[in-house]
Design a protein around this motif. Structure first.
Motif, PDB file in Angstrom:
ATOM      1  N   UNK A   1       0.822  -1.219   0.000  1.00 32.03           N
ATOM      2  CA  UNK A   1       0.000   0.000   0.000  1.00 32.03           C
ATOM      3  C   UNK A   1       0.855   1.268   0.000  1.00 32.03           C
ATOM      4  N   UNK A   2       2.171   1.116  -0.052  1.00 31.45           N
ATOM      5  CA  UNK A   2       3.015   2.316  -0.076  1.00 31.45           C
ATOM      6  C   UNK A   2       2.952   2.981  -1.441  1.00 31.45           C
ATOM      7  N   UNK A   3       2.589   4.256  -1.469  1.00 36.75           N
ATOM      8  CA  UNK A   3       2.545   4.973  -2.753  1.00 36.75           C
ATOM      9  C   UNK A   3       3.767   5.878  -2.939  1.00 36.75           C
ATOM     10  N   UNK A   4       4.824   5.547  -2.229  1.00 35.38           N
ATOM     11  CA  UNK A   4       6.068   6.305  -2.365  1.00 35.38           C
ATOM     12  C   UNK A   4       6.644   6.126  -3.778  1.00 35.38           C
ATOM     13  N   UNK A   5       6.566   4.883  -4.286  1.00 38.93           N
ATOM     14  CA  UNK A   5       7.147   4.589  -5.607  1.00 38.93           C
ATOM     15  C   UNK A   5       6.105   4.124  -6.619  1.00 38.93           C
ATOM     16  N   UNK A   6       4.835   4.037  -6.206  1.00 36.14           N
ATOM     17  CA  UNK A   6       3.766   3.522  -7.074  1.00 36.14           C
ATOM     18  C   UNK A   6       2.553   4.448  -6.945  1.00 36.14           C
ATOM     19  N   UNK A   7       1.963   4.879  -8.064  1.00 39.40           N
ATOM     20  CA  UNK A   7       0.781   5.750  -7.954  1.00 39.40           C
ATOM     21  C   UNK A   7      -0.376   5.021  -7.254  1.00 39.40           C
ATOM     22  N   UNK A   8      -1.152   5.745  -6.441  1.00 41.54           N
ATOM     23  CA  UNK A   8      -2.269   5.130  -5.721  1.00 41.54           C
ATOM     24  C   UNK A   8      -3.274   4.493  -6.686  1.00 41.54           C
ATOM     25  N   UNK A   9      -3.439   5.071  -7.885  1.00 44.70           N
ATOM     26  CA  UNK A   9      -4.393   4.524  -8.861  1.00 44.70           C
ATOM     27  C   UNK A   9      -4.001   3.095  -9.254  1.00 44.70           C
ATOM     28  N   UNK A  10      -2.698   2.850  -9.379  1.00 45.60           N
ATOM     29  CA  UNK A  10      -2.223   1.498  -9.702  1.00 45.60           C
ATOM     30  C   UNK A  10      -2.535   0.546  -8.556  1.00 45.60           C
ATOM     31  N   UNK A  11      -2.275   0.993  -7.341  1.00 44.02           N
ATOM     32  CA  UNK A  11      -2.548   0.174  -6.155  1.00 44.02           C
ATOM     33  C   UNK A  11      -4.042  -0.140  -6.080  1.00 44.02           C
ATOM     34  N   UNK A  12      -4.866   0.874  -6.282  1.00 43.76           N
ATOM     35  CA  UNK A  12      -6.326   0.688  -6.208  1.00 43.76           C
ATOM     36  C   UNK A  12      -6.791  -0.301  -7.281  1.00 43.76           C
ATOM     37  N   UNK A  13      -6.243  -0.198  -8.484  1.00 42.32           N
ATOM     38  CA  UNK A  13      -6.641  -1.116  -9.561  1.00 42.32           C
ATOM     39  C   UNK A  13      -6.269  -2.547  -9.215  1.00 42.32           C
ATOM     40  N   UNK A  14      -5.129  -2.723  -8.561  1.00 38.41           N
ATOM     41  CA  UNK A  14      -4.703  -4.080  -8.170  1.00 38.41           C
ATOM     42  C   UNK A  14      -5.592  -4.638  -7.062  1.00 38.41           C
ATOM     43  N   UNK A  15      -5.946  -3.805  -6.109  1.00 40.41           N
ATOM     44  CA  UNK A  15      -6.865  -4.244  -5.044  1.00 40.41           C
ATOM     45  C   UNK A  15      -8.194  -4.688  -5.643  1.00 40.41           C
ATOM     46  N   UNK A  16      -8.707  -3.861  -6.576  1.00 39.87           N
ATOM     47  CA  UNK A  16      -9.999  -4.149  -7.213  1.00 39.87           C
ATOM     48  C   UNK A  16      -9.927  -5.467  -7.991  1.00 39.87           C
ATOM     49  N   UNK A  17      -8.859  -5.650  -8.750  1.00 40.10           N
ATOM     50  CA  UNK A  17      -8.694  -6.871  -9.552  1.00 40.10           C
ATOM     51  C   UNK A  17      -8.577  -8.098  -8.654  1.00 40.10           C
ATOM     52  N   UNK A  18      -7.830  -7.972  -7.577  1.00 37.63           N
ATOM     53  CA  UNK A  18      -7.632  -9.106  -6.666  1.00 37.63           C
ATOM     54  C   UNK A  18      -8.953  -9.495  -6.009  1.00 37.63           C
ATOM     55  N   UNK A  19      -9.751  -8.495  -5.661  1.00 35.84           N
ATOM     56  CA  UNK A  19     -11.049  -8.782  -5.040  1.00 35.84           C
ATOM     57  C   UNK A  19     -11.987  -9.434  -6.045  1.00 35.84           C
ATOM     58  N   UNK A  20     -12.034  -8.893  -7.255  1.00 38.51           N
ATOM     59  CA  UNK A  20     -12.970  -9.410  -8.262  1.00 38.51           C
ATOM     60  C   UNK A  20     -12.649 -10.848  -8.659  1.00 38.51           C
ATOM     61  N   UNK A  21     -11.356 -11.190  -8.704  1.00 37.93           N
ATOM     62  CA  UNK A  21     -10.966 -12.547  -9.102  1.00 37.93           C
ATOM     63  C   UNK A  21     -10.847 -13.480  -7.894  1.00 37.93           C
TER      64      UNK A  21
END
Lengths: 245, 245
Positions: free
Chosen positions: B132-152
């Motif tokens: 969940x660290x957005x120091x090196x990764x945009x929050x939008x990317x993190x959010x998309x991964x959370x959403x994908x992981x939940x959906x699958x």
């Protein structure tokens, strides 16, 4: 009444943690799949060794629980980690109703980590681990997870990419990933991690799609940032994007 | 010219593999973040110890590479695994252009595995690891991964769920997961894995959403099949669905 579920790492021996070695040495009974039992036997100081063949996991776990309930200190050994596609969950299900039994899970280095170390650092950012075995999971669920992992740009590690009965599963998985991902995505396969004959190969997703695999193969699929540096597969954590490297 | 990048497991000492201990003992120079260096110092037989503070990873890696190029045998130590959010990738990037330098990655037990072992077997089926660290990764990317992981319907392990500056990130992540997942989904947190004061707690996704976390916390979110058995968090591999248990 003590039952250890021990992840022995990819090859046993040097790949075990000290905690795993100490747990094994504390046991008088060793239970597992024959190949894994053989890997750790040199470190086992007890005399009772019980094995069951492949696909007899429930029997194996029942045997381990019964031995522990009978008063033995039991080591159930798993390749890689005790939890990741390992026996820890099944042991806890079988041991349900026996609160007097002390079950301790000893983690180990799973193939995603040991294979990654052979290759470089393919899982250095967010990643998904997916088994292609549809013995216990419907193929539709596996396909949905592959699709989701590709769409959200996870690095991916595939376990059980193929077997004799599922010779084309890796190809089918790559076809799904190619719906979203570039055919040039950096991928790799590692065979016999930590064992005799260990080998690895870096290739594109397009090439991977045409590459045979077997049950001794672990597959790595990069995210959109993954690259090859000096022959190693590296998924950056983002320092370059930050402009600091 | 040899540089080992060594994953020391969650707490060093007993959690290290024999390979990691042997690599450390072969070195004359130890490089790392101060907390991790202190964890392994009792096993280090050399005399040169070099550290850099947090967020100075590039300096740390550059230092390790320079020391190795100067002829020292260097151990760069990482908490958990050497690759998973570790220094292995950055070392390979920094060492680019020095093919004479032999870099060996020694894998270790990452927090997803060691935390899972404390809880039971939450990652016994397909899973995703997300920081969940957005120091090196945009929050939008993190959010998309959370959403994908939940959906699958992946089981999920969250690293870096919060820090002082990101106090509400775990709550934000749970809100995204709750778009798809049941509020009753079995979740858990583990703090200080393998270290003094280790603690864990099983709770629902709804409760997790209201629970504070810090940088010493690792978070586990079950898939739709995850359950609690005798106080342990277990994600089944599917044996029950198959009707064989």
């Amino acid at each position: 009444m003590k039952l250890y579920v021990i992840g022995i790492g990819p090859g046993g021996g040097e790949d075990m943690t000290l905690r795993a070695v100490n747990a094994l040495k504390a046991c008088d009974t060793l239970v597992g799949y024959p190949v894994y039992v053989d890997l750790v036997k040199p470190l086992f100081e007890g005399e009772r060794v019980l094995t069951t063949p492949m696909k007899r996991e429930i029997e194996r776990c029942t045997m381990a629980v019964e031995q522990a309930l009978a008063g033995h200190t039991v080591a159930m050994v798993c390749s890689g980690d005790a939890g990741v596609y390992g026996m820890a969950g099944l042991i806890l299900e079988v041991a349900k109703g026996h609160p007097e039994l002390d079950v301790e899970i000893v983690p180990g280095v799973t193939a995603a980590l040991s294979g990654a170390a052979v290759l470089g650092a393919p899982l250095a950012h967010d990643f998904a681990v997916i088994s292609l075995s549809d013995l216990l999971t419907p193929w539709e669920t596996i396909a949905a997870r592959l699709r989701a992992a590709a769409q959200a740009d996870f690095a991916v590690c595939l376990y059980n990419p193929a077997s004799k009965k599922r010779a084309d599963y890796l190809h089918r998985a790559c076809e799904i990933l190619l719906e979203t991902k570039s055919p040039q995505t950096v991928c790799a396969i590692v065979r016999n991690i930590g064992r005799q004959g260990e080998s690895s190969r870096i290739l594109t997703l397009e090439q991977l799609s045409q590459t045979p695999a077997d049950m001794f193969t672990t597959v790595f699929i990069g995210n959109s940032m993954t690259k090859v540096i000096g022959g190693k597969m590296v998924t950056p954590r983002g320092y370059e994007a930050r402009g600091t490297l």
